[in-house]
Write an enzyme that holds these catalytic residues in place. Structure first.
Site, PDB file in Angstrom:
ATOM      1  N   ASP A 191       0.746  -1.136   0.034  1.00 47.92           N
ATOM      2  CA  ASP A 191      -0.044   0.086  -0.048  1.00 47.92           C
ATOM      3  C   ASP A 191       0.976   1.379   0.061  1.00 47.92           C
ATOM      4  O   ASP A 191       2.103   1.164   0.435  1.00 47.92           O
ATOM      5  CB  ASP A 191      -0.930   0.014   1.137  1.00 47.92           C
ATOM      6  CG  ASP A 191      -1.785   1.292   1.357  1.00 47.92           C
ATOM      7  OD1 ASP A 191      -2.358   1.674   0.218  1.00 47.92           O
ATOM      8  OD2 ASP A 191      -1.762   1.963   2.583  1.00 47.92           O
ATOM      9  N   ASP A 210      -1.630  -1.179   6.228  1.00 44.66           N
ATOM     10  CA  ASP A 210      -1.751  -0.723   7.753  1.00 44.66           C
ATOM     11  C   ASP A 210      -2.718  -1.724   8.391  1.00 44.66           C
ATOM     12  O   ASP A 210      -2.696  -1.575   9.568  1.00 44.66           O
ATOM     13  CB  ASP A 210      -2.452   0.678   8.043  1.00 44.66           C
ATOM     14  CG  ASP A 210      -3.921   0.765   7.191  1.00 44.66           C
ATOM     15  OD1 ASP A 210      -4.275  -0.400   6.903  1.00 44.66           O
ATOM     16  OD2 ASP A 210      -4.453   1.783   7.119  1.00 44.66           O
ATOM     17  N   ASP A 232      -6.875  -1.681   5.016  1.00 44.82           N
ATOM     18  CA  ASP A 232      -6.325  -2.787   3.551  1.00 44.82           C
ATOM     19  C   ASP A 232      -6.988  -4.183   4.001  1.00 44.82           C
ATOM     20  O   ASP A 232      -6.382  -5.254   3.526  1.00 44.82           O
ATOM     21  CB  ASP A 232      -4.866  -3.053   3.430  1.00 44.82           C
ATOM     22  CG  ASP A 232      -4.332  -1.559   3.190  1.00 44.82           C
ATOM     23  OD1 ASP A 232      -5.031  -0.856   2.333  1.00 44.82           O
ATOM     24  OD2 ASP A 232      -3.322  -1.005   3.757  1.00 44.82           O
TER      25      ASP A 232
END
Length: 827
Positions: free
Chosen positions: A528, A723, A727
């Site tokens: 991410d 995180d 996600d």
């Protein structure tokens, strides 16, 4: 003319050389030395303390004066003052951090370290007095006592003193000291050691008498001589078998009653077979007795268990140290005790104020409301660098204050605190079994019955082949005791404890032990962007009004929309509005969506969010002014009445280790990808900076999960790094889920492991550790399989004696533990 001096409020000696002041209960007291000050505070804190004037009559005062903590005379005070002015030999908290970091050497190799649990300490002054007492004890090189965790650690010279003498020294001062496991376990260990010593002594005598009896094979013994030699052997062997092997039989019976057979089952069958057959030989006055075999089996097993427990303790020590991070006392400030009073941490509640002094461990997560200092967070993050804390900063439980004084408002306490969450997760992980471990345990259920069947079959074949009953019995016992189900049973659990412990030392929280196996299979990493590859410190770089709204009006409306949103963008907009003193605007029907927020202002819909969220409004709007340099910038749009009315330009920074991590992964053959809910252009710009060429922007949480599923359909095993909260769908879809801790509640993270330091290089550390742990597991299982496959046929062939067999069995078990210990030594 003589100069008069004020006197110490405790010992009464003149304050000729120094004056140490302390304010307690709205009254200032003065002392001649640190010893008097600390003892005074101990007496003040004790519940049965009288007025200060009567402290000199207490037993504590007399004891402290006797050992020299409190000066006896002015000459003694002068000597104490001189020694305090010379450089101290006590290492500072920074020195201890440097020792852990390897910057300076630890204790000399001729010295040993001892950690003890100490009860009945009233306050930090008690810990200080214990330190001083130990440092004045012969053979103690250094001592450190932590009041918050009830632990004392000292380095000592084993030639001059011993652990028991150290415990006795602490007990003589009125404290209860013991090794850091519960008293019941300590008594059990002592009883097991006594059991082994008695069994070993009697077994040696059994062997001596047996050698005398065996000489009857070479000379003629009368039945009376055989009888006189056999009875002492029988009596001593009976004590060993029934007293020494009592716990072995208890475990064996528990296994038989639940059909969960174990090594104890085989030892019980082997020892009782030899013992019962020997009783038969005793009654018929035969010299073919195997009491020595039965006794030696029990004694060797007891010895093996002692060695095994010691090795296991070494493997589990780091884990035990981590579990002890939760302090037992905290200094809570209240209306009755504004300066604070130590109570049990169970009494600490959210919103309470508590003080933290040097060397104390924080009892809760909270906000610093007064004071400043330096904390050591290495216990949580594995990073041994001091971190400064001041008013307004947040602090974490389990960290240690190494300088300064802090007053903290508790926000998360007990199991909700960061250290409470970590301990709960690690305990669950330790108790959870992997698929491979489940298969091993199912195999063990059949292992012992198969061995017993082979042993019985060996005995029958021997008799049918014309061998004597003695020879057949010897082979039966040998086959029974040489097999080692323990090596199969402990191969994975020992590696699990070692792996989780080592990961914890590196600041990696393991939630699922199967992640060690999954890390070996992973060949692709998907990152991410925000808060993972970048710092996540969104900064409002520019605000571009479009239309009739002013900058102030835009900020006010945006802050009102984002007020209830738990997101970095919302927090930055709210901060900017507060900084500009922009008042909020009254909105109606505020709704939070996946990629934006909508509301109603003056009867018209107003929206703020990503380009995808405002796609229709962007089509209805004329060409927007360019926001300047777009590289690595993120745009958020706001619309009013279906037309764009503002553009927010945000900037973010890369984490220092992001590029290095990607380069190391590429060098090891892994492929990488970057996904983000941010714009595609911004995501690709960040990807180019860190070296990730496959970058996809505009991805909602479920889109990220679809992207990972697509990679898996191509045959890739994917690790998702994010995180752990926003996600979550992608984490669940991935083969290995890695969360980068950013302060979220650990219980909300859908991850297999969590990087507590938030450093991406920890991914490389975990991958390397996972390879080592997996290698040890396969080595342990492979050794166990080879040992049993080779040793059992040899025993059936009569090439070994029962004593050699049981020795080989114990060595095989210890070999598995020793191999796991190598993982700790070389990590």
């Amino acid at each position: 003319m003589k100069t008069s001096f004020a006197t110490c409020d405790l010992c009464g000696l003149p304050l000729r050389y120094q004056k140490i002041s302390s304010t307690t209960h709205n009254r200032t007291f003065h002392f001649c030395c640190m010893g008097c000050k600390q003892v005074f505070h101990m007496l003040i804190e004790s519940s049965d303390a009288a007025e200060p004037e009567s402290f000199r009559d207490t037993e504590l005062f007399k004891k402290c004066r006797e050992i020299g903590i409190i000066p006896k005379s002015e000459a003694d005070l002068e000597e104490k003052s001189r020694s305090q002015k010379s450089p101290t030999l006590v290492p500072s908290p920074y020195t201890r951090i440097l020792e852990r970091d390897g910057s300076i050497d630890g204790p000399d190799e001729t010295h040993l370290s001892l950690t003890l649990t100490v009860n009945q300490m009233w306050c930090p002054a008690c810990a200080w007095v214990i330190e001083e007492t130990l440092r004045r004890t012969l053979g103690i090189i250094d001592a450190s006592c932590n009041f918050a965790t009830d632990r004392v650690r000292c380095d000592f010279d084993p030639v001059l003193t011993s652990p028991q003498r150290i415990i006795d020294a602490i007990k003589s001062f009125g404290y209860e000291a013991r090794l850091p496991h519960d008293a019941m376990e300590s008594r059990e260990r002592r009883a097991e050691f006594i059991r082994f010593v008695i069994s070993a002594f009697l077994t040696m005598n059994v062997m001596t008498f047996s050698f005398a009896l065996y000489s009857g094979f070479f000379t003629e013994f009368s039945p009376e001589t055989i009888w006189k030699l056999s009875w002492p052997i029988f009596v001593m062997a009976s004590i060993v078998v029934f007293y020494g092997g009592r716990n072995i039989y208890r475990r064996a019976w528990a296994g038989i009653s639940t059909a969960a057979f174990s090594m104890e089952t085989l030892i019980t069958v082997g020892s009782f077979s030899a013992y019962v057959y020997s009783i038969y030989g005793l009654l018929i006055r035969s010299i073919h007795l195997y009491f020595d075999t039965a006794s030696m089996l029990i004694t060797l097993v007891l010895l093996g268990k002692l060695l095994e427990r010691r090795a296991k303790d070494e493997v589990q020590q780091d884990l035990a140290d981590f579990f002890s991070l939760r302090p037992t006392k905290v200094k809570i400030c209240s209306d009755q005790h504004p300066e604070g009073r130590y109570v049990s941490t169970d009494q600490l509640r959210t919103g309470d104020l508590f003080k933290v002094e040097v060397s104390e461990v924080l009892a809760a997560d909270g906000l610093v409301v007064a004071g400043d200092g330096t904390v050591d967070e290495s216990s949580l993050t594995g990073e041994p660098h001091p971190i400064g804390k001041k008013f307004g900063d947040r602090v974490k439980s389990g960290t240690r204050l190494i300088h300064g004084l802090l007053t903290v408002r508790a926000e998360e306490v007990g199991e909700d605190s960061i250290v409470g969450q970590m301990i709960a997760i690690m305990e669950r992980t330790l108790g959870r079994r992997t698929v491979l471990e489940g298969r091993t345990e199912r195999a063990l259920q059949w292992f012992v019955p198969i061995i017993l069947t082979l042993a019985a079959g060996t005995g029958v074949i021997c008799l049918l082949s014309g061998l004597t009953v003695d020879e057949a019995m010897t082979r039966v016992v040998t086959v029974t005791v040489i097999s080692c189900p323990c090596t199969l049973g402990i191969a994975i659990p020992m590696a699990r404890v070692a792996g989780i412990s080592l990961a914890g030392k590196k600041g990696i929280l393991v939630r699922d032990f199967s992640s060690f196996e999954q890390a070996h299979k992973v060949n692709s990493f998907v990152f991410d962007k925000t808060g993972t590859v970048t710092k996540g410190d969104w900064t409002l770089v520019d605000l571009i009004p479009v239309g009739s709204f002013s900058t102030q009006e835009i900020l006010g409306i945006a802050a009102s929309l984002e007020r209830e949103v738990d997101h970095l963008i919302g927090a930055e907009i709210t901060r900017a509005a507060r900084k500009n003193e922009t008042p909020p605007v009254g909105l109606e029907q505020v709704v939070v969506h996946e990629n934006g927020v909508s509301g109603v202002l003056d009867g018209q819909q107003i929206k703020i969010g990503s380009k995808e969220f405002l796609a229709r409004e962007l089509e209805n709007s004329p060409a927007l002014p360019p926001p300047g340099n777009r590289a690595a910038r993120s745009l958020v749009f706001m619309s009013y009445a279906d037309h764009v009315c503002a553009v927010f330009v945000f900037g973010d920074q890369l984490k220092p280790t992001s590029t290095g991590t990607v380069q190391r992964l590429h060098a090891q053959g892994y492929s990488t990808a970057l996904v983000s809910g941010d714009e595609d252009q911004t995501t690709k710009a960040i990807g180019n900076q860190v070296g990730i060429h496959e970058a996809r922007g505009g991805k909602l949480p479920q889109d990220k999960a679809i992207f990972i599923a697509g990679l898996q359909q191509q045959g890739r095993n994917v690790a998702m790094v994010g995180d752990g909260v926003n996600d979550a769908p992608a984490m669940v879809q991935a083969d290995l889920a890695i969360a980068v801790h950013s302060g979220n509640h650990l219980g909300k993270e859908a991850a297999d492991i969590t990087l507590m330091r938030g450093d991406l290089l920890q991914i490389c550390d975990f991958v390397e550790l996972a390879k080592k742990v997996r290698k040890k597991i396969h080595q342990n299982l492979g050794f166990s399989f080879i040992y049993n496959v080779v040793s059992i046929p040899i025993a059936m062939g009569g090439l070994l004696t029962p004593l050699v067999a049981v020795s080989a069995m114990l060595l095989s078990s210890l070999s598995v533990i020793g191999n796991t210990l190598l993982l700790l030594k070389r990590a």
